[in-house]
Motif scaffolding. Structure first.
Motif, PDB file in Angstrom:
ATOM      1  N   ILE A  43       0.833  -1.209   0.000  1.00 30.09           N
ATOM      2  CA  ILE A  43       0.000   0.000   0.000  1.00 30.09           C
ATOM      3  C   ILE A  43       0.864   1.255   0.000  1.00 30.09           C
ATOM      4  CG2 ILE A  43      -1.803   1.282   1.202  1.00 30.09           C
ATOM      5  CD1 ILE A  43      -2.785  -1.319   2.406  1.00 30.09           C
ATOM      6  N   TYR A  44       1.707   1.396   1.028  1.00 31.43           N
ATOM      7  CA  TYR A  44       2.497   2.626   1.190  1.00 31.43           C
ATOM      8  C   TYR A  44       3.386   2.895  -0.023  1.00 31.43           C
ATOM      9  CZ  TYR A  44       5.604   6.084   3.298  1.00 31.43           C
ATOM     10  OH  TYR A  44       6.324   7.225   3.546  1.00 31.43           O
ATOM     11  N   ARG A  45       4.053   1.891  -0.535  1.00 27.61           N
ATOM     12  CA  ARG A  45       4.981   2.086  -1.644  1.00 27.61           C
ATOM     13  C   ARG A  45       4.280   2.217  -2.988  1.00 27.61           C
ATOM     14  NH1 ARG A  45       9.631  -2.399  -1.133  1.00 27.61           N
ATOM     15  NH2 ARG A  45      10.181  -1.394  -3.106  1.00 27.61           N
ATOM     16  N   ARG A  46       2.971   1.939  -3.016  1.00 24.02           N
ATOM     17  CA  ARG A  46       2.245   1.946  -4.278  1.00 24.02           C
ATOM     18  C   ARG A  46       1.399   3.197  -4.478  1.00 24.02           C
ATOM     19  NH1 ARG A  46       0.574  -1.996  -8.007  1.00 24.02           N
ATOM     20  NH2 ARG A  46      -0.321  -0.835  -9.754  1.00 24.02           N
ATOM     21  N   TRP A  47       0.710   3.623  -3.443  1.00 18.24           N
ATOM     22  CA  TRP A  47      -0.229   4.736  -3.583  1.00 18.24           C
ATOM     23  C   TRP A  47       0.180   5.903  -2.690  1.00 18.24           C
ATOM     24  CZ3 TRP A  47      -3.690   0.179  -2.391  1.00 18.24           C
ATOM     25  CH2 TRP A  47      -3.982  -0.512  -3.564  1.00 18.24           C
ATOM     26  N   LYS A  48       0.538   6.999  -3.310  1.00 15.90           N
ATOM     27  CA  LYS A  48       0.967   8.174  -2.555  1.00 15.90           C
ATOM     28  C   LYS A  48      -0.168   8.747  -1.714  1.00 15.90           C
ATOM     29  CE  LYS A  48       4.581   9.620  -5.804  1.00 15.90           C
ATOM     30  NZ  LYS A  48       5.060  10.687  -6.703  1.00 15.90           N
ATOM     31  N   ARG A  49      -1.395   8.646  -2.212  1.00 15.70           N
ATOM     32  CA  ARG A  49      -2.523   9.223  -1.490  1.00 15.70           C
ATOM     33  C   ARG A  49      -2.818   8.504  -0.175  1.00 15.70           C
ATOM     34  NH1 ARG A  49      -7.054   9.468  -6.117  1.00 15.70           N
ATOM     35  NH2 ARG A  49      -6.200   7.380  -6.450  1.00 15.70           N
ATOM     36  N   SER A  50      -2.322   7.296  -0.026  1.00 14.90           N
ATOM     37  CA  SER A  50      -2.595   6.521   1.191  1.00 14.90           C
ATOM     38  C   SER A  50      -1.491   6.640   2.230  1.00 14.90           C
ATOM     39  CB  SER A  50      -2.773   5.046   0.827  1.00 14.90           C
ATOM     40  OG  SER A  50      -1.543   4.499   0.381  1.00 14.90           O
ATOM     41  N   ARG A  51      -0.415   7.345   1.894  1.00 14.35           N
ATOM     42  CA  ARG A  51       0.743   7.357   2.778  1.00 14.35           C
ATOM     43  C   ARG A  51       0.491   8.058   4.105  1.00 14.35           C
ATOM     44  NH1 ARG A  51       5.771   8.227  -1.541  1.00 14.35           N
ATOM     45  NH2 ARG A  51       5.472   6.188  -2.576  1.00 14.35           N
ATOM     46  N   ALA A  52      -0.487   8.946   4.141  1.00  9.33           N
ATOM     47  CA  ALA A  52      -0.795   9.621   5.406  1.00  9.33           C
ATOM     48  C   ALA A  52      -1.507   8.691   6.373  1.00  9.33           C
ATOM     49  CB  ALA A  52      -1.651  10.855   5.141  1.00  9.33           C
ATOM     50  N   PHE A  53      -2.218   7.684   5.834  1.00  5.70           N
ATOM     51  CA  PHE A  53      -3.006   6.795   6.679  1.00  5.70           C
ATOM     52  C   PHE A  53      -2.242   5.539   7.084  1.00  5.70           C
ATOM     53  CE2 PHE A  53      -5.917   9.142   3.910  1.00  5.70           C
ATOM     54  CZ  PHE A  53      -6.747   9.736   4.855  1.00  5.70           C
ATOM     55  N   CYS A  54      -1.282   5.132   6.288  1.00  8.04           N
ATOM     56  CA  CYS A  54      -0.565   3.886   6.568  1.00  8.04           C
ATOM     57  C   CYS A  54       0.114   3.882   7.935  1.00  8.04           C
ATOM     58  CB  CYS A  54       0.454   3.607   5.461  1.00  8.04           C
ATOM     59  SG  CYS A  54      -0.295   3.082   3.901  1.00  8.04           S
ATOM     60  N   PRO A  55       0.867   4.936   8.306  1.00  8.41           N
ATOM     61  CA  PRO A  55       1.499   4.923   9.637  1.00  8.41           C
ATOM     62  C   PRO A  55       0.490   4.847  10.776  1.00  8.41           C
ATOM     63  CG  PRO A  55       2.514   6.582   8.234  1.00  8.41           C
ATOM     64  CD  PRO A  55       1.290   6.110   7.521  1.00  8.41           C
ATOM     65  N   ILE A  56      -0.695   5.439  10.587  1.00  4.22           N
ATOM     66  CA  ILE A  56      -1.720   5.389  11.627  1.00  4.22           C
ATOM     67  C   ILE A  56      -2.203   3.952  11.821  1.00  4.22           C
ATOM     68  CG2 ILE A  56      -4.037   6.162  12.271  1.00  4.22           C
ATOM     69  CD1 ILE A  56      -3.505   8.729  10.719  1.00  4.22           C
ATOM     70  N   ILE A  57      -2.490   3.279  10.708  1.00  7.14           N
ATOM     71  CA  ILE A  57      -2.951   1.891  10.788  1.00  7.14           C
ATOM     72  C   ILE A  57      -1.864   1.000  11.381  1.00  7.14           C
ATOM     73  CG2 ILE A  57      -3.741  -0.091   9.450  1.00  7.14           C
ATOM     74  CD1 ILE A  57      -4.899   1.867   7.432  1.00  7.14           C
ATOM     75  N   GLN A  58      -0.629   1.205  10.944  1.00 13.85           N
ATOM     76  CA  GLN A  58       0.475   0.382  11.447  1.00 13.85           C
ATOM     77  C   GLN A  58       0.681   0.597  12.944  1.00 13.85           C
ATOM     78  OE1 GLN A  58       3.170   2.008   8.507  1.00 13.85           O
ATOM     79  NE2 GLN A  58       3.459  -0.007   7.571  1.00 13.85           N
ATOM     80  N   THR A  59       0.530   1.840  13.404  1.00 12.56           N
ATOM     81  CA  THR A  59       0.672   2.135  14.836  1.00 12.56           C
ATOM     82  C   THR A  59      -0.431   1.467  15.641  1.00 12.56           C
ATOM     83  OG1 THR A  59       1.721   4.265  14.343  1.00 12.56           O
ATOM     84  CG2 THR A  59       0.803   3.972  16.550  1.00 12.56           C
ATOM     85  N   LEU A  60      -1.662   1.497  15.131  1.00  7.58           N
ATOM     86  CA  LEU A  60      -2.782   0.855  15.819  1.00  7.58           C
ATOM     87  C   LEU A  60      -2.579  -0.657  15.907  1.00  7.58           C
ATOM     88  CD1 LEU A  60      -5.826   2.817  14.333  1.00  7.58           C
ATOM     89  CD2 LEU A  60      -4.868   3.005  16.637  1.00  7.58           C
ATOM     90  N   VAL A  61      -2.049  -1.234  14.846  1.00  6.86           N
ATOM     91  CA  VAL A  61      -1.794  -2.677  14.832  1.00  6.86           C
ATOM     92  C   VAL A  61      -0.747  -3.035  15.884  1.00  6.86           C
ATOM     93  CG1 VAL A  61      -0.811  -4.562  13.470  1.00  6.86           C
ATOM     94  CG2 VAL A  61      -2.478  -3.006  12.431  1.00  6.86           C
TER      95      VAL A  61
END
Length: 291
Positions: free
Chosen positions: A204-222
């Protein structure tokens, strides 16, 4: 005539490929079921050959005198926390990534490979943990509370006691009280958390620039969810911090090894199982989601 002959040969090749794929999937699913069943039997002490090692203790060991408490996070909850979010996120991601450019059977094959890799690595991780638990025989902090050994805990000398009889009536709980190191809960949730965090980064993070703001949030929650499970085990007097640390380390290592050996997490691996329908469609799909 030549065209009909070519069509017949192509049809036979597809049927042969389909049969071989069905056989391969059936064998793999059977292996998953057998391995998973063996893990469950080990976890619940149903295999006599792998009963926990009978370790002794010092009667003045205060680390074994904690009271027994009901678990905050039960085994069934651990499975849900560990596997359900990963399965749903991977399912949704692969649909969005490949739904427009891969044939349906190709998508299902790719999804099966990713989930299959995750479950197989998870089963091996649990197998390693359970075998280690039984071999070490580390006593849980509430061991005295559930075992109630036939000896007095007052005015006893610092003698290592191995000849004792548990007066507790719950034999399953007594067996489980000999399986403190490493933590199976921590290994399970940290395996799943590591797998999902790396998956999100690679797919996700390396593929879609628009999702990069949300990826760290999801990873932190996990990661926070995995941390919570480990802390709850200490609060419930089921483990010591070293047990949690060891279990988490095992889970993280198994997840990294699983991902490293699974080529489906890369674009090259994706094309190994499924070829894009049209290179121009793939290029257009990538441009749309990277801008």
């Amino acid at each position: 005539m030549e065209k009909n002959k070519h069509n017949i040969v192509e049809k036979l090749q597809k049927e042969t490929t389909l049969r071989s794929t069905i056989v391969k999937v059936a064998v793999e699913v059977g292996l998953y079921v057998i391995l998973g069943t063996f893990d469950v039997l080990l976890a619940y002490n149903k295999i006599n050959f792998f009963r926990p090692f009978r370790r002794g203790f010092f009667c003045s060991d205060q680390s074994l005198m904690f009271p027994y408490k009901e678990l905050s996070v039960k085994e069934s909850h651990v499975i849900l926390i560990a596997l359900l979010p990963s399965t749903l996120i991977i399912f949704a991601t692969e649909i969005f990534r490949n739904g427009r450019r891969l044939k349906k059977y190709c998508y299902l094959q790719l999804y099966y490979r990713i989930i299959g890799s995750m479950l197989f690595g998870f089963s091996l991780c649990i197998l390693f943990v359970e075998l280690t638990k039984s071999s070490v025989g580390s006593l849980r902090p509430y061991f005295f509370a559930v075992c109630r050994p036939n000896m007095t805990l007052t005015n006893c000398t610092d003698v290592y006691i191995t000849d004792y009889v548990c007066r507790g009536t719950d034999s399953a709980l007594i067996f489980d009280a000999r399986k403190s190191f490493p933590s199976g809960h921590a290994a399970s949730v940290w395996y799943a958390a590591t797998f999902l965090v790396i998956y999100i980064h690679l797919r996700i993070y390396r593929r879609w620039k628009r999702s990069r703001a949300f990826c760290p949030i999801i990873q932190t929650l996990v990661a926070a969810s995995a941390l919570y499970v480990g802390v709850s085990r200490i609060q419930d007097n089921a483990h010591r911090p070293i047990d949690i640390l060891a279990g988490a380390t095992v889970g993280i290592i198994f997840a990294i090894i699983t991902i490293y050996l699974s080529s489906v997490f890369t674009e090259k691996g994706t094309k190994t199982y499924c070829t894009a329908v049209n290179s121009e469609e793939e290029r257009q799909f990538t441009m749309e989601n990277e801008t």
